[in-house]
Design an enzyme around this catalytic site. Structure first.
Site, PDB file in Angstrom:
ATOM      1  N   CYS A 284      14.231  -1.947 -24.221  1.00  0.00           N
ATOM      2  CA  CYS A 284      15.349  -2.380 -23.374  1.00  0.00           C
ATOM      3  C   CYS A 284      14.901  -3.344 -22.284  1.00  0.00           C
ATOM      4  CB  CYS A 284      16.032  -1.171 -22.737  1.00  0.00           C
ATOM      5  SG  CYS A 284      16.905  -0.112 -23.904  1.00  0.00           S
TER       6      CYS A 284
ATOM      7  N   LYS B 111      17.876  16.088 -26.831  1.00  0.00           N
ATOM      8  CA  LYS B 111      18.439  15.630 -28.094  1.00  0.00           C
ATOM      9  C   LYS B 111      17.790  14.293 -28.421  1.00  0.00           C
ATOM     10  CE  LYS B 111      21.074  13.133 -30.025  1.00  0.00           C
ATOM     11  NZ  LYS B 111      20.822  12.137 -31.135  1.00  0.00           N
TER      12      LYS B 111
END
Length: 490
Positions: A299, A190
């Site tokens: 990140c 996804k």
């Protein structure tokens, strides 16, 4: 290519003549969304309309998971050599389709060409690397004496749900998919609804390269409509997620209720620690590159610059000088989503309200090339109080905050004063001290004096940055479960 090479741009991919519609990829073929809905995207570098993406629902997830559940046993039963050959073919297909992948990546992210090329190269390398090392993956024998033969096996979980973010779409997908497939799993991916197109193309390329139908399925759509049903599906045996802490907590609750394992790679507020005896120019270059690369939308970006007091002003001045020479659309790209663009600008407004003034940046662009897209000026705030949200929260943009320290213990206290623990960087002319500090920083990866961190080096967080490991051999173990077999010879 290193991250600092990304500003060496080649020709920008040509924009498609018209927008295209992208369906899901389920069981080896394109699949229209069950409810017939699509949603629009846009190019953040130009704000022009982009392609339309299938708006998936739980019905699409059901089809994809069912296909994956039927496909994985046959794949897992094949020898590692055969799985390796298929993954090498996938890597070759990706490399041959570099231009098409680059066009899709640029159209949805607006990244500069050098950054796009770097990420595609890393994506191809994930498949090559895991295609190679899986042939050497095996269990071990356990000596229980002459009357027994005991050994371990590494076996796949079955169906993996992989939920990937918008900041590094193809790269993050490949990082999860390659090791999971290598050890015999099937996957339902996804991708972010903002940047899904290159992952759909990856699945098509994999099928064309010989990956059996049903092993790699892609269902596009939002988190509530696709991500949550995927994580909750009873046939999904493990979930891998990269994204926000809030969503990670939600998925951890879902996985906890189902008692299935979870790999989480979440946020970061990573430190770069610079001692006075370090190579200051290299350290400053690394600090500037951390927020230039992908405009800080990584990140693992080291966005807290901790500098020994005696050289703080000198290092910060070098960083500012480098950043002020960068050009939007040439040396760095835009903020990828409209919502994130607004959050970064809101962080600037909050800082101004609290009396913080940037040394450079602190705004978007009101004119010139940068005004055409969602560009933010590379920004440095000096001597930000440790308690201020700018020093504690992940901004996820080209924003660097600095703090002074005096001595090793003060540096360590500042580096570890965070809820996160993803990566860190240490610069010191004393290598022994550099390694000593690295071992005491609470983070999953620490580079000393620019030590390389690559696809071969395990990656993952401490504290609120998540758990589990990706990259390196550790990723193969993360996507496999250990079985012990013991035979009595008596």
């Amino acid at each position: 290519m290193s991250v600092t090479d990304t500003q060496d741009a080649t020709a920008r991919p040509a924009a498609p003549a018209k927008t295209r519609r992208h369906d899901h990829w389920i069981n080896g073929r394109a699949a229209a969304p069950a409810e017939g809905a699509y949603f629009a995207t846009h190019n953040p570098a130009t704000r022009e309309p982009g392609d339309t993406i299938a708006a998936g629902t739980a019905a699409d997830v059901e089809l994809a998971v069912t296909a994956a559940a039927a496909a994985w046993p046959g794949w897992a039963a094949r020898p590692a050599r055969e799985r390796s050959d298929v993954l090498h073919a996938v890597a070759d297909a990706m490399a041959a389709a570099t231009d098409e992948l680059a066009e899709l990546e640029w159209a949805s992210t607006g990244k500069v060409p050098g950054q796009v090329a770097f990420e595609i190269g890393m994506s191809v390398d994930y498949f090559r690397y895991y295609a190679g090392v899986v042939r050497a993956l095996n269990g071990r024998t356990i000596d229980l004496g002459a009357g027994a033969h005991a050994y371990t096996r590494l076996e796949p979980y079955g169906v993996i749900g992989a939920i990937t973010p918008w900041n590094l779409p193809l790269n993050q997908a490949s990082r999860a998919l390659a090791p999971a497939l290598a050890v015999g799993n099937a996957i339902v991916a996804k991708p972010s609804e903002f940047t899904a197109t290159s992952t759909v193309l990856l699945a098509r390329l994999a099928t064309q390269a010989g990956l059996p139908d049903g092993l790699l399925n892609v269902v596009t759509g939002t988190g509530p409509e696709v991500g949550s049903p995927l994580a909750a599906h009873p046939l999904v045996r493990k979930v891998a997620f990269t994204g926000s802490v809030a969503t990670g907590r939600h998925l951890a609750q879902v996985a906890g209720d189902r008692l299935i394992p979870l790999t989480l790679e979440l946020g970061g507020k990573s430190p770069v620690v610079v001692f006075a005896d370090a190579d200051l120019d290299r350290a400053a270059a690394a600090a500037a590159a951390a927020i230039q690369t992908n405009s800080g939308q990584v990140c693992s970006a080291t966005t807290r610059l901790l500098v020994e007091d005696s050289v703080h002003d000198e290092v910060v001045a070098r960083v500012v000088e480098r950043l002020e020479n960068l050009r939007p659309g040439v040396d760095f790209g835009p903020i990828i989503t409209e919502a994130q663009f607004g959050r970064v600008l809101a962080a600037f407004a909050d800082a101004a309200r609290d009396g913080l003034t940037p040394l450079t940046g602190g705004a978007g662009y009101s004119d010139g090339p940068g005004a055409a897209g969602q560009y933010v000026r590379p920004t440095v705030y000096a001597d930000v109080p440790l308690t201020h949200q700018l020093a504690r929260d992940e901004v996820f943009g080209p924003v660097l905050v600095t703090r002074r320290f005096t001595g090793e213990q003060d540096a360590l206290a500042a580096a570890n004063d965070t809820d996160y623990g993803l990566v860190a960087s240490v610069w010191s002319g004393d290598v022994a001290r550099g390694l000593r500090v690295a071992e005491r920083i609470e983070a999953g990866q620490v580079a000393v004096n620019g030590g390389p961190l690559t696809n071969e080096t395990p990656f993952g967080g401490y504290k609120s940055s998540g758990f589990g490991r990706e990259k390196g051999l550790e990723a193969l173990h993360d996507y496999a479960q250990t079985k012990t077999v013991s035979l009595s010879l008596g």
